[in-house]
Design a protein around this motif. Structure first.
Motif, PDB file in Angstrom:
ATOM      1  N   ASN A 154       2.564   9.908   7.023  1.00 38.25           N
ATOM      2  CA  ASN A 154       2.412  10.178   8.452  1.00 38.25           C
ATOM      3  C   ASN A 154       2.733  11.641   8.790  1.00 38.25           C
ATOM      4  O   ASN A 154       3.826  11.960   9.268  1.00 38.25           O
ATOM      5  CB  ASN A 154       3.322   9.216   9.222  1.00 38.25           C
ATOM      6  CG  ASN A 154       2.829   9.043  10.633  1.00 38.25           C
ATOM      7  OD1 ASN A 154       2.226   9.976  11.192  1.00 38.25           O
ATOM      8  ND2 ASN A 154       3.056   7.892  11.203  1.00 38.25           N
TER       9      ASN A 154
ATOM     10  N   GLU B 235       4.831   6.897   4.276  1.00 35.08           N
ATOM     11  CA  GLU B 235       3.727   6.341   5.070  1.00 35.08           C
ATOM     12  C   GLU B 235       2.580   7.349   5.192  1.00 35.08           C
ATOM     13  O   GLU B 235       1.555   7.037   5.792  1.00 35.08           O
ATOM     14  CB  GLU B 235       4.240   5.951   6.455  1.00 35.08           C
ATOM     15  CG  GLU B 235       5.129   4.710   6.430  1.00 35.08           C
ATOM     16  CD  GLU B 235       5.862   4.486   7.743  1.00 35.08           C
ATOM     17  OE1 GLU B 235       6.120   5.487   8.460  1.00 35.08           O
ATOM     18  OE2 GLU B 235       6.188   3.323   8.039  1.00 35.08           O
TER      19      GLU B 235
ATOM     20  N   THR C 178       0.826  -1.217   0.000  1.00 32.58           N
ATOM     21  CA  THR C 178       0.000   0.000   0.000  1.00 32.58           C
ATOM     22  C   THR C 178       0.858   1.264   0.000  1.00 32.58           C
ATOM     23  O   THR C 178       0.336   2.368   0.167  1.00 32.58           O
ATOM     24  CB  THR C 178      -0.937   0.028   1.230  1.00 32.58           C
ATOM     25  OG1 THR C 178      -0.108  -0.043   2.407  1.00 32.58           O
ATOM     26  CG2 THR C 178      -1.909  -1.129   1.237  1.00 32.58           C
TER      27      THR C 178
ATOM     28  N   ARG D 114      -1.676   9.658  -0.550  1.00 26.99           N
ATOM     29  CA  ARG D 114      -2.618  10.232   0.422  1.00 26.99           C
ATOM     30  C   ARG D 114      -1.933  11.289   1.274  1.00 26.99           C
ATOM     31  O   ARG D 114      -2.501  12.341   1.553  1.00 26.99           O
ATOM     32  CB  ARG D 114      -3.168   9.152   1.353  1.00 26.99           C
ATOM     33  CG  ARG D 114      -3.959   8.062   0.674  1.00 26.99           C
ATOM     34  CD  ARG D 114      -5.382   8.467   0.355  1.00 26.99           C
ATOM     35  NE  ARG D 114      -6.027   7.391  -0.396  1.00 26.99           N
ATOM     36  CZ  ARG D 114      -6.246   7.432  -1.721  1.00 26.99           C
ATOM     37  NH1 ARG D 114      -5.926   8.503  -2.432  1.00 26.99           N
ATOM     38  NH2 ARG D 114      -6.814   6.402  -2.333  1.00 26.99           N
TER      39      ARG D 114
ATOM     40  N   SER E 289      -0.190   5.260   0.267  1.00 27.27           N
ATOM     41  CA  SER E 289       0.038   6.093   1.453  1.00 27.27           C
ATOM     42  C   SER E 289       0.882   7.319   1.098  1.00 27.27           C
ATOM     43  O   SER E 289       0.676   8.404   1.642  1.00 27.27           O
ATOM     44  CB  SER E 289       0.634   5.290   2.609  1.00 27.27           C
ATOM     45  OG  SER E 289       1.878   4.739   2.274  1.00 27.27           O
TER      46      SER E 289
END
Lengths: 307, 307
Positions: free
Chosen positions: B181, B179, A254, A261, A258
Motif C-alpha cells: 500500500n 500489503e 496473497t 508487487r 502483495s
C-alpha cells in the motif's frame, strides 16, 4: 465433491488458497509451466540464442528451473548447461551432486560439477574448521557467486538462472526493509542488471511461484530431488522471517504477492535515487567484477594466505 | 553488580538491550524526557505559541505524552488541552475516562470529554450491534479522527499530539509494505503534512520510544493509567505483526529502529513519486476535509440514515 477447475478430474492435488483454484496433477503441471514460461516472456528473461547456465544444487527449486527451461531448449530457443557446485560439505553435498546428475542425464543436458576445493583450494568444511567467527552462509554465498560467474564465462553462458522462489524473494525484501538496507533493496529483482563487463546477468524464473508449489511441482513431475537441509543452515534472521511469512500466509494467502508487487513499484524509485553509480571495477587479484580493489572472495582468500 | 550508568545507583530498573545502557528510576525518567523533548525540537513538532490538543485515552502512551508535553506548558512554550473520546464501549471506556481525568487534574490541564453519542448520535456499541460486516477498528478510527479534528478547531488547537510509539509506527510501516500500500506509506511519519485548510497537523512525540519503555515510564512516574485492552481489539493482521516484531526484537534489539530509519530514507522518495496531488477537498455534508465528495465518516453515517 472437489473437481479440477480445468478438466473436471476428481483427483485434485492442490487447492490454491490465494485464488480458490483446484487442479489435478496434470493440469497443475501444465498451469505452472505456462505461468513460468509466460513470466519469462513477459519479463524478457531470455532471448533467442541465449546460453543459460542453471545453478543446479539438486534441491527442488533448481531442479524445477532446469525442467522448465529444458522446454525452451527442446524448442531450440535457448541452449542449456547445468552447473553443480560441490562446496565440500561432508555427508550432505554428495547426495545433491548425484541427484543433480540424475536430472541432467534424464534430460540430456550438459552437466558440470565444480568444487570449492578446485577453485579455492579448500572445501567449505575446511574453511569453517579454521574460522569460528563467521557464519558459513556468508562465505558460501560469496564463493558460490564468484565461482558461478567464472564458470559462466568459461561456458560462454549469457545468463545464469537460479531457483529463487516467491518465498525466498519476499524474505529478502522483508529482511532488507527491516535492516533499513536500501542499497541491497535496489539490487533485488527478477533480473540482475549490470552494465559491467564480465558479469553475467542472473535471472529468477520462479520468482512468482510459492515455495509449496515448487515442492508440489517436482513431486507431481516425479523428479529426483535432494531434500536434506544444509548442516550449516543457521541464518536465524531469515529463518524467523520465513516462519512469520508462512504463518501469516495461512490467513492472508496473497500476502507474499502483495509484498512483492509493492516492492516492485517502490524499487525503480529507490534505484533512481539511491543506487550508487556503481560502475563495478575489476578485482586486482582475480579479474572478476568487484566493488572495491579486491572482490569479496579474494579478500577472504587473502586472510587465509596470511594465516 | 549492575549500577546505573549515569549516577552509579545500584537500583537499576532497565537494561536497554539496544545499547546495553543501565539506568536507575530517576535517570531513566530524565533520559526519556530529554530524548522526547530533543526529538520534538529536532523535528520541529511544536513552535512557541502552539496550542496542542492531546488525544488522551488514558492508556500508557497518551498519558506519557501529556506528562512530557506538560513540561513545555510549564515553561510557557506551548498551551495544552486534553481531549478524551468516549466511544461508548460499555464496561471499558468508563475507566479510561476516569483515569484521563485524574491525570489532567494532577497536572492542572484543561480536559474535555467528548462522546460518539454526542457527535454521531450513536455509541460504538450501538454501531457494532447494527453492523456485523465491518471491523470495529475501521469505524472507530474513522470517527475518532473526524471528532478529534472538529474538537481541535473548536479549541483553537494548532497541533494534535497522539501517543503512537516506536512499536506502533513500525507495525504500520510493515503492514503497508506487506500489503503493497504505497499511498498509505507516503502518509506515515512523525508529523502529518497537509496543506489543507481545516486539517490540524498531527504529531507523534513518542515515535522513537519502544513500547516497553512507555510502559516503564508511566510506572516509574507512578502515573495513573488504564491498562485494560479494548474488547473490540481484533485487528489480527496488526496483532500478528506486533507479535513477530516483539519476538524478533529479542535477538535483534535494534530492529525496529533500523526499520524506521530505512523507511524514513525511503519515504521522501515515495512521496515525491507516488503521493497524489491530493489537494483534499471539503465534505459536502460536514465541511471536514475529505478525499471524495463525502468524507469517510459521513459516508458511514449516510448508510445509517438509509437503514
Amino acid at each position: 465433491m472437489d473437481l479440477c477447475d480445468k478438466c473436471g478430474n476428481p483427483q485434485i492435488i492442490i487447492k490454491r488458497k490465494q485464488s480458490g483454484q483446484m487442479l489435478c496433477q496434470e493440469c497443475f503441471i501444465k498451469a505452472i509451466q505456462e505461468k513460468v514460461l509466460k513470466d519469462i516472456r513477459r519479463q524478457k528473461l531470455v532471448t533467442k540464442g541465449d546460453k543459460v547456465l542453471v545453478a543446479l544444487s539438486g534441491g527442488k527449486d533448481s531442479v524445477m528451473v532446469l525442467d522448465i527451461l529444458n522446454n525452451l531448449r527442446e524448442r531450440r530457443i535457448i541452449d542449456l548447461v547445468a552447473v553443480t557446485i560441490d562446496e565440500g560439505i561432508c555427508g550432505y553435498r554428495e547426495d545433491g551432486v548425484d541427484i543433480a546428475a540424475q536430472n541432467t542425464e534424464l534430460l540430456g543436458v550438459k552437466h558440470r560439477i565444480v568444487s570449492f576445493k578446485d577453485y579455492l583450494g579448500r572445501t567449505l568444511d575446511e574453511i569453517m574448521a579454521d574460522s569460528g567467527d563467521r557464519n558459513a552462509c556468508t562465505y558460501c554465498g560469496v564463493f558460490r557467486r564468484w565461482i558461478l560467474n567464472q564458470v559462466a564465462r568459461e561456458e560462454g553462458a549469457t545468463k545464469i538462472a537460479t531457483g529463487h522462489n516467491l518465498d525466498d524473494e519476499t524474505q529478502s525484501i522483508m529482511m532488507n526493509y527491516m535492516e533499513g538496507n536500501i542499497q541491497n533493496l535496489t539490487r533485488i529483482g527478477v533480473k540482475s542488471e549490470s552494465s559491467c563487463e564480465g558479469f553475467t546477468v542472473k535471472i529468477k524464473p520462479l520468482r512468482e511461484i510459492p515455495e509449496r508449489e515448487t515442492a508440489l511441482y517436482v513431486m507431481a513431475r516425479d523428479l529426483p530431488v535432494h531434500l536434506a537441509g544444509c548442516p550449516y543452515a543457521g541464518d536465524s534472521f531469515r529463518a524467523k522471517i520465513r516462519d512469520f511469512l508462512q504463518e501469516i500466509n495461512q490467513e492472508h494467502p496473497t500476502i507474499m504477492y502483495s509484498t512483492l508487487r509493492g516492492f516492485d513499484k517502490i524499487k525503480p524509485v529507490l534505484k533512481k535515487e539511491f543506487s550508487r553509480q556503481n560502475k563495478l571495477g575489476v578485482c586486482r587479484e582475480c579479474g572478476e567484477p568487484a566493488a572495491a580493489e579486491l572482490c569479496k572472495a579474494c579478500s577472504f582468500r587473502k586472510q587465509w594466505k596470511k594465516e
